[in-house]
Design a protein around this motif. Structure first.
Motif, PDB file in Angstrom:
ATOM      1  N   GLU A  93      -3.432   9.771 -10.079  1.00 15.25           N
ATOM      2  CA  GLU A  93      -3.148   8.363  -9.759  1.00 15.25           C
ATOM      3  C   GLU A  93      -4.092   7.914  -8.665  1.00 15.25           C
ATOM      4  O   GLU A  93      -4.308   8.637  -7.703  1.00 15.25           O
ATOM      5  CB  GLU A  93      -1.735   8.214  -9.211  1.00 15.25           C
ATOM      6  CG  GLU A  93      -0.663   8.278 -10.207  1.00 15.25           C
ATOM      7  CD  GLU A  93       0.682   8.098  -9.534  1.00 15.25           C
ATOM      8  OE1 GLU A  93       0.810   7.293  -8.594  1.00 15.25           O
ATOM      9  OE2 GLU A  93       1.584   8.793  -9.957  1.00 15.25           O
ATOM     10  N   PRO A  94      -4.559   6.719  -8.779  1.00 14.44           N
ATOM     11  CA  PRO A  94      -5.365   6.206  -7.678  1.00 14.44           C
ATOM     12  C   PRO A  94      -4.499   6.065  -6.432  1.00 14.44           C
ATOM     13  O   PRO A  94      -3.288   5.922  -6.510  1.00 14.44           O
ATOM     14  CB  PRO A  94      -5.854   4.847  -8.166  1.00 14.44           C
ATOM     15  CG  PRO A  94      -5.637   4.839  -9.633  1.00 14.44           C
ATOM     16  CD  PRO A  94      -4.588   5.836  -9.930  1.00 14.44           C
ATOM     17  N   GLU A  95      -5.101   6.081  -5.294  1.00 13.98           N
ATOM     18  CA  GLU A  95      -4.423   6.024  -3.988  1.00 13.98           C
ATOM     19  C   GLU A  95      -3.592   4.748  -3.842  1.00 13.98           C
ATOM     20  O   GLU A  95      -2.504   4.784  -3.282  1.00 13.98           O
ATOM     21  CB  GLU A  95      -5.480   6.103  -2.875  1.00 13.98           C
ATOM     22  CG  GLU A  95      -4.933   6.111  -1.498  1.00 13.98           C
ATOM     23  CD  GLU A  95      -4.577   7.511  -1.029  1.00 13.98           C
ATOM     24  OE1 GLU A  95      -3.759   7.611  -0.137  1.00 13.98           O
ATOM     25  OE2 GLU A  95      -5.124   8.498  -1.551  1.00 13.98           O
ATOM     26  N   GLU A  96      -4.062   3.659  -4.358  1.00 10.06           N
ATOM     27  CA  GLU A  96      -3.357   2.377  -4.213  1.00 10.06           C
ATOM     28  C   GLU A  96      -2.016   2.397  -4.932  1.00 10.06           C
ATOM     29  O   GLU A  96      -1.019   1.891  -4.425  1.00 10.06           O
ATOM     30  CB  GLU A  96      -4.213   1.237  -4.783  1.00 10.06           C
ATOM     31  CG  GLU A  96      -5.530   1.105  -4.091  1.00 10.06           C
ATOM     32  CD  GLU A  96      -6.512   0.243  -4.870  1.00 10.06           C
ATOM     33  OE1 GLU A  96      -6.229  -0.161  -6.000  1.00 10.06           O
ATOM     34  OE2 GLU A  96      -7.577  -0.003  -4.318  1.00 10.06           O
ATOM     35  N   GLN A  97      -1.951   2.994  -6.110  1.00  6.30           N
ATOM     36  CA  GLN A  97      -0.700   3.031  -6.858  1.00  6.30           C
ATOM     37  C   GLN A  97       0.322   3.925  -6.148  1.00  6.30           C
ATOM     38  O   GLN A  97       1.508   3.648  -6.159  1.00  6.30           O
ATOM     39  CB  GLN A  97      -0.928   3.542  -8.283  1.00  6.30           C
ATOM     40  CG  GLN A  97      -1.662   2.555  -9.142  1.00  6.30           C
ATOM     41  CD  GLN A  97      -1.923   3.120 -10.539  1.00  6.30           C
ATOM     42  OE1 GLN A  97      -1.643   4.270 -10.819  1.00  6.30           O
ATOM     43  NE2 GLN A  97      -2.471   2.285 -11.408  1.00  6.30           N
ATOM     44  N   ARG A  98      -0.116   4.944  -5.528  1.00  7.59           N
ATOM     45  CA  ARG A  98       0.800   5.830  -4.794  1.00  7.59           C
ATOM     46  C   ARG A  98       1.402   5.096  -3.616  1.00  7.59           C
ATOM     47  O   ARG A  98       2.569   5.257  -3.316  1.00  7.59           O
ATOM     48  CB  ARG A  98       0.080   7.100  -4.325  1.00  7.59           C
ATOM     49  CG  ARG A  98       0.134   8.184  -5.376  1.00  7.59           C
ATOM     50  CD  ARG A  98      -0.333   9.497  -4.806  1.00  7.59           C
ATOM     51  NE  ARG A  98      -1.786   9.548  -5.049  1.00  7.59           N
ATOM     52  CZ  ARG A  98      -2.635  10.289  -4.398  1.00  7.59           C
ATOM     53  NH1 ARG A  98      -2.208  11.038  -3.418  1.00  7.59           N
ATOM     54  NH2 ARG A  98      -3.890  10.304  -4.696  1.00  7.59           N
ATOM     55  N   GLN A  99       0.610   4.323  -2.920  1.00 11.15           N
ATOM     56  CA  GLN A  99       1.117   3.588  -1.752  1.00 11.15           C
ATOM     57  C   GLN A  99       2.119   2.523  -2.169  1.00 11.15           C
ATOM     58  O   GLN A  99       3.095   2.275  -1.487  1.00 11.15           O
ATOM     59  CB  GLN A  99      -0.032   2.949  -0.974  1.00 11.15           C
ATOM     60  CG  GLN A  99      -0.826   3.961  -0.187  1.00 11.15           C
ATOM     61  CD  GLN A  99      -1.959   3.311   0.590  1.00 11.15           C
ATOM     62  OE1 GLN A  99      -2.191   2.099   0.485  1.00 11.15           O
ATOM     63  NE2 GLN A  99      -2.651   4.121   1.352  1.00 11.15           N
ATOM     64  N   GLU A 100       1.880   1.895  -3.303  1.00  8.48           N
ATOM     65  CA  GLU A 100       2.808   0.872  -3.773  1.00  8.48           C
ATOM     66  C   GLU A 100       4.162   1.480  -4.124  1.00  8.48           C
ATOM     67  O   GLU A 100       5.200   0.900  -3.867  1.00  8.48           O
ATOM     68  CB  GLU A 100       2.239   0.151  -5.008  1.00  8.48           C
ATOM     69  CG  GLU A 100       1.064  -0.740  -4.687  1.00  8.48           C
ATOM     70  CD  GLU A 100       0.455  -1.340  -5.924  1.00  8.48           C
ATOM     71  OE1 GLU A 100       1.007  -1.183  -7.052  1.00  8.48           O
ATOM     72  OE2 GLU A 100      -0.602  -1.947  -5.814  1.00  8.48           O
TER      73      GLU A 100
END
Length: 182
Positions: free
Chosen positions: A172-179
């Motif tokens: 998963e890209p980092e942005e999706q994990r943060q969301e």
């Protein structure tokens, strides 16, 4: 008292102020020992030098050992006294020290002292009974081009692990994990 007999033995002990190398050299020269015979005399085990000797012979041996720098052990013998032998005069002159030093070892009566053969042992060898070992399954490596590595057993193969049930997934890209975590 005149019939008393003694056993002479040596354990490799040297006098406190003596040089071990010189003691070894002198005793081996006096008894005409070389190689294995000399090693046996200085093995640290008790070696019987002479059995059933009289007090005069004890004094002669003790003088030889003392002048060489060694400590001779004298114990009363349990053997019966041998028949008396005629006394022969000592040889003229002292026996020279083989190391070349001016000191003399002792006057030795050729009949009173018996020396072991040059390549022999002071005591007879003992027979050792070895068990019968079956070596029929052993063989020699053939040819002249072999090394000790040829004698080693083959290495145990390492089994390849079964990874068929595993699969790779996209990260998963980092942005999706943060969301998701918010």
């Amino acid at each position: 008292m005149a019939d008393e007999r003694f056993d002479l033995s040596y354990t490799g002990a040297i006098a406190p102020d003596a040089d071990p190398a010189q003691v070894r050299e002198r005793l081996c020269a006096v008894f005409k020992l070389a190689g294995a015979g000399c090693e046996r005399l200085f093995s640290g085990k008790r070696v019987v030098v002479k059995r059933g000797v009289d007090a005069t012979t004890v004094a002669q041996y003790r003088q030889v050992f003392t002048q060489a720098g060694a400590v001779l052990e004298v114990t009363p013998s349990e053997r019966a006294a041998p028949a008396p032998q005629p006394v022969r005069p000592a040889p003229d002159g002292p026996v020279e020290d083989p190391t070349g030093s001016p000191e003399t070892l002792a006057r030795i009566d050729a009949e009173a002292l018996a020396l072991a053969p040059q390549d022999g042992f002071l005591e007879p060898s003992r027979t050792v009974k070895m068990p019968a070992i079956d070596t029929s399954h052993l063989s020699l490596v053939q040819g002249a081009d072999w090394t000790l590595a040829d004698c080693e057993p083959p290495p145990t193969p390492i089994p390849t692990p079964d990874i068929d049930h595993l699969a790779l997934v996209d990260i998963e890209p980092e942005e999706q994990r943060q969301e998701r975590s918010d």
